[in-house]
Design a protein around this motif. Structure first.
Motif, PDB file in Angstrom:
ATOM      1  N   VAL A  29       8.360  62.543   4.223  1.00  0.00           N
ATOM      2  CA  VAL A  29       7.999  62.344   2.898  1.00  0.00           C
ATOM      3  C   VAL A  29       7.002  63.616   2.680  1.00  0.00           C
ATOM      4  O   VAL A  29       7.099  64.037   1.729  1.00  0.00           O
ATOM      5  CB  VAL A  29       7.207  61.129   2.671  1.00  0.00           C
ATOM      6  N   VAL A  30       6.283  63.945   3.656  1.00  0.00           N
ATOM      7  CA  VAL A  30       5.134  64.765   3.556  1.00  0.00           C
ATOM      8  C   VAL A  30       5.717  66.305   3.285  1.00  0.00           C
ATOM      9  O   VAL A  30       5.612  66.990   2.625  1.00  0.00           O
ATOM     10  CB  VAL A  30       4.214  64.897   4.651  1.00  0.00           C
ATOM     11  N   CYS A  31       6.960  66.531   3.861  1.00  0.00           N
ATOM     12  CA  CYS A  31       7.748  67.896   3.891  1.00  0.00           C
ATOM     13  C   CYS A  31       8.675  67.959   2.771  1.00  0.00           C
ATOM     14  O   CYS A  31       9.361  68.924   2.452  1.00  0.00           O
ATOM     15  CB  CYS A  31       8.472  67.968   5.219  1.00  0.00           C
ATOM     16  N   ASN A  32       8.761  66.704   2.215  1.00  0.00           N
ATOM     17  CA  ASN A  32       9.563  66.909   0.846  1.00  0.00           C
ATOM     18  C   ASN A  32       9.190  67.995  -0.024  1.00  0.00           C
ATOM     19  O   ASN A  32       8.100  68.087  -0.348  1.00  0.00           O
ATOM     20  CB  ASN A  32       9.539  65.438  -0.030  1.00  0.00           C
ATOM     21  N   GLU A  33      10.168  68.983  -0.736  1.00  0.00           N
ATOM     22  CA  GLU A  33      10.016  70.135  -1.410  1.00  0.00           C
ATOM     23  C   GLU A  33       9.105  69.713  -2.496  1.00  0.00           C
ATOM     24  O   GLU A  33       8.412  70.657  -3.216  1.00  0.00           O
ATOM     25  CB  GLU A  33      11.106  70.865  -1.829  1.00  0.00           C
ATOM     26  N   ASP A  34       9.055  68.647  -3.089  1.00  0.00           N
ATOM     27  CA  ASP A  34       8.356  68.174  -4.279  1.00  0.00           C
ATOM     28  C   ASP A  34       6.810  67.993  -4.014  1.00  0.00           C
ATOM     29  O   ASP A  34       6.035  68.309  -4.787  1.00  0.00           O
ATOM     30  CB  ASP A  34       8.896  66.796  -4.940  1.00  0.00           C
ATOM     31  N   PHE A  35       6.356  67.755  -2.927  1.00  0.00           N
ATOM     32  CA  PHE A  35       5.302  67.447  -2.320  1.00  0.00           C
ATOM     33  C   PHE A  35       4.537  68.338  -1.547  1.00  0.00           C
ATOM     34  O   PHE A  35       3.291  68.412  -1.177  1.00  0.00           O
ATOM     35  CB  PHE A  35       5.118  66.071  -1.594  1.00  0.00           C
ATOM     36  N   PRO A  37       3.423  71.555  -1.669  1.00  0.00           N
ATOM     37  CA  PRO A  37       2.214  72.409  -1.985  1.00  0.00           C
ATOM     38  C   PRO A  37       0.990  71.562  -1.741  1.00  0.00           C
ATOM     39  O   PRO A  37      -0.145  72.111  -1.676  1.00  0.00           O
ATOM     40  CB  PRO A  37       2.538  72.486  -3.459  1.00  0.00           C
ATOM     41  N   GLU A  38       1.042  70.235  -2.018  1.00  0.00           N
ATOM     42  CA  GLU A  38      -0.034  69.459  -1.854  1.00  0.00           C
ATOM     43  C   GLU A  38      -0.463  68.907  -0.440  1.00  0.00           C
ATOM     44  O   GLU A  38      -1.507  68.626   0.055  1.00  0.00           O
ATOM     45  CB  GLU A  38      -0.240  68.144  -2.571  1.00  0.00           C
ATOM     46  N   THR A  39       0.702  68.603   0.534  1.00  0.00           N
ATOM     47  CA  THR A  39       0.585  68.083   1.624  1.00  0.00           C
ATOM     48  C   THR A  39       0.626  69.202   3.003  1.00  0.00           C
ATOM     49  O   THR A  39       0.424  68.747   4.059  1.00  0.00           O
ATOM     50  CB  THR A  39       1.649  67.157   1.802  1.00  0.00           C
ATOM     51  N   GLY A  40       0.851  70.373   2.485  1.00  0.00           N
ATOM     52  CA  GLY A  40       1.482  71.232   3.798  1.00  0.00           C
ATOM     53  C   GLY A  40       0.185  71.524   4.677  1.00  0.00           C
ATOM     54  O   GLY A  40       0.334  71.550   5.810  1.00  0.00           O
ATOM     55  N   PHE A  42      -1.746  69.511   5.916  1.00  0.00           N
ATOM     56  CA  PHE A  42      -1.959  68.155   6.646  1.00  0.00           C
ATOM     57  C   PHE A  42      -0.863  68.361   8.011  1.00  0.00           C
ATOM     58  O   PHE A  42      -0.699  67.602   8.767  1.00  0.00           O
ATOM     59  CB  PHE A  42      -1.678  66.943   6.017  1.00  0.00           C
ATOM     60  N   LEU A  43       0.057  69.190   7.716  1.00  0.00           N
ATOM     61  CA  LEU A  43       1.277  69.388   9.025  1.00  0.00           C
ATOM     62  C   LEU A  43       0.733  69.666  10.117  1.00  0.00           C
ATOM     63  O   LEU A  43       1.297  69.205  11.285  1.00  0.00           O
ATOM     64  CB  LEU A  43       2.335  70.014   8.420  1.00  0.00           C
ATOM     65  N   TYR A  44      -0.172  70.701  10.368  1.00  0.00           N
ATOM     66  CA  TYR A  44      -0.654  70.959  11.387  1.00  0.00           C
ATOM     67  C   TYR A  44      -1.437  69.791  12.212  1.00  0.00           C
ATOM     68  O   TYR A  44      -1.026  69.651  13.441  1.00  0.00           O
ATOM     69  CB  TYR A  44      -1.546  72.106  11.507  1.00  0.00           C
ATOM     70  N   ILE A  45      -1.910  69.099  11.524  1.00  0.00           N
ATOM     71  CA  ILE A  45      -2.653  67.887  12.322  1.00  0.00           C
ATOM     72  C   ILE A  45      -1.850  66.911  12.619  1.00  0.00           C
ATOM     73  O   ILE A  45      -1.633  66.323  13.728  1.00  0.00           O
ATOM     74  CB  ILE A  45      -3.717  67.064  11.172  1.00  0.00           C
ATOM     75  N   ILE A  46      -0.675  66.599  11.886  1.00  0.00           N
ATOM     76  CA  ILE A  46       0.341  65.595  12.248  1.00  0.00           C
ATOM     77  C   ILE A  46       1.105  66.277  13.442  1.00  0.00           C
ATOM     78  O   ILE A  46       1.421  65.488  14.195  1.00  0.00           O
ATOM     79  CB  ILE A  46       1.228  65.502  10.994  1.00  0.00           C
ATOM     80  N   ILE A  47       1.406  67.576  13.430  1.00  0.00           N
ATOM     81  CA  ILE A  47       2.249  68.088  14.579  1.00  0.00           C
ATOM     82  C   ILE A  47       1.110  67.855  15.677  1.00  0.00           C
ATOM     83  O   ILE A  47       1.920  67.355  16.834  1.00  0.00           O
ATOM     84  CB  ILE A  47       2.443  69.490  14.415  1.00  0.00           C
ATOM     85  N   LYS A  48       0.047  67.919  15.757  1.00  0.00           N
ATOM     86  CA  LYS A  48      -0.669  68.127  16.903  1.00  0.00           C
ATOM     87  C   LYS A  48      -0.815  66.526  17.505  1.00  0.00           C
ATOM     88  O   LYS A  48      -0.713  66.178  18.663  1.00  0.00           O
ATOM     89  CB  LYS A  48      -2.191  68.356  16.754  1.00  0.00           C
ATOM     90  N   LEU A  49      -0.817  65.552  16.545  1.00  0.00           N
ATOM     91  CA  LEU A  49      -0.543  64.059  16.980  1.00  0.00           C
ATOM     92  C   LEU A  49       0.760  63.675  17.568  1.00  0.00           C
ATOM     93  O   LEU A  49       0.715  62.998  18.670  1.00  0.00           O
ATOM     94  CB  LEU A  49      -0.808  63.342  15.668  1.00  0.00           C
ATOM     95  N   LEU A  50       1.808  64.292  17.170  1.00  0.00           N
ATOM     96  CA  LEU A  50       2.973  64.121  17.806  1.00  0.00           C
ATOM     97  C   LEU A  50       3.197  64.565  18.938  1.00  0.00           C
ATOM     98  O   LEU A  50       3.651  63.860  19.821  1.00  0.00           O
ATOM     99  CB  LEU A  50       4.104  64.637  16.595  1.00  0.00           C
ATOM    100  N   LYS A  51       2.767  65.812  19.183  1.00  0.00           N
ATOM    101  CA  LYS A  51       2.364  66.328  20.469  1.00  0.00           C
ATOM    102  C   LYS A  51       1.668  65.582  21.610  1.00  0.00           C
ATOM    103  O   LYS A  51       2.110  65.380  22.715  1.00  0.00           O
ATOM    104  CB  LYS A  51       2.074  67.647  20.699  1.00  0.00           C
ATOM    105  N   LYS A  52       0.572  65.143  21.168  1.00  0.00           N
ATOM    106  CA  LYS A  52      -0.083  64.197  21.838  1.00  0.00           C
ATOM    107  C   LYS A  52       0.505  63.065  22.398  1.00  0.00           C
ATOM    108  O   LYS A  52       0.588  62.546  23.358  1.00  0.00           O
ATOM    109  CB  LYS A  52      -1.450  63.771  21.160  1.00  0.00           C
ATOM    110  N   GLU A  53       1.213  62.215  21.350  1.00  0.00           N
ATOM    111  CA  GLU A  53       1.972  61.162  21.704  1.00  0.00           C
ATOM    112  C   GLU A  53       3.268  61.411  22.783  1.00  0.00           C
ATOM    113  O   GLU A  53       3.550  60.469  23.378  1.00  0.00           O
ATOM    114  CB  GLU A  53       2.527  60.448  20.480  1.00  0.00           C
ATOM    115  N   CYS A  54       3.760  62.568  22.487  1.00  0.00           N
ATOM    116  CA  CYS A  54       4.748  63.000  23.346  1.00  0.00           C
ATOM    117  C   CYS A  54       4.506  63.164  24.761  1.00  0.00           C
ATOM    118  O   CYS A  54       5.018  62.954  25.707  1.00  0.00           O
ATOM    119  CB  CYS A  54       5.575  64.217  22.869  1.00  0.00           C
TER     120      CYS A  54
END
Length: 70
Positions: A29-35, A37-40, A42-54
């Motif tokens: 949802v966040v990476c949808n091309e329509d969104f 510009p507003e959500t980009g 937050f991607l860094y934070i989300i990626i960090k969370l994913l790496k921590k979980e992995c």
């Protein structure tokens, strides 16, 4: 290791997998091309969370492997 401990490890892994899948769905949802510009930002934070979980999942996997091979 006892059966109850192995079951706990399997349950933990299943929980981690579900959390990662939920995060992946959110990323779609966040990476949808329509969104993007507003959500980009937050991607860094989300990626960090994913790496921590992995990383946590990898630790659980190693523990389970050790248990099963002993």
């Amino acid at each position: 290791m006892e059966r109850t401990e192995a079951k706990r490890l399997f349950d933990s892994i299943e929980e981690y997998i579900m959390e990662i899948l939920q995060m992946a769905d959110f990323l779609e949802v966040v990476c949808n091309e329509d969104f993007i510009p507003e959500t980009g930002r937050f991607l860094y934070i989300i990626i960090k969370l994913l790496k921590k979980e992995c990383d946590r999942l990898e630790i659980e996997r190693i523990e389970l492997k050790d248990v099963c091979l002993d």
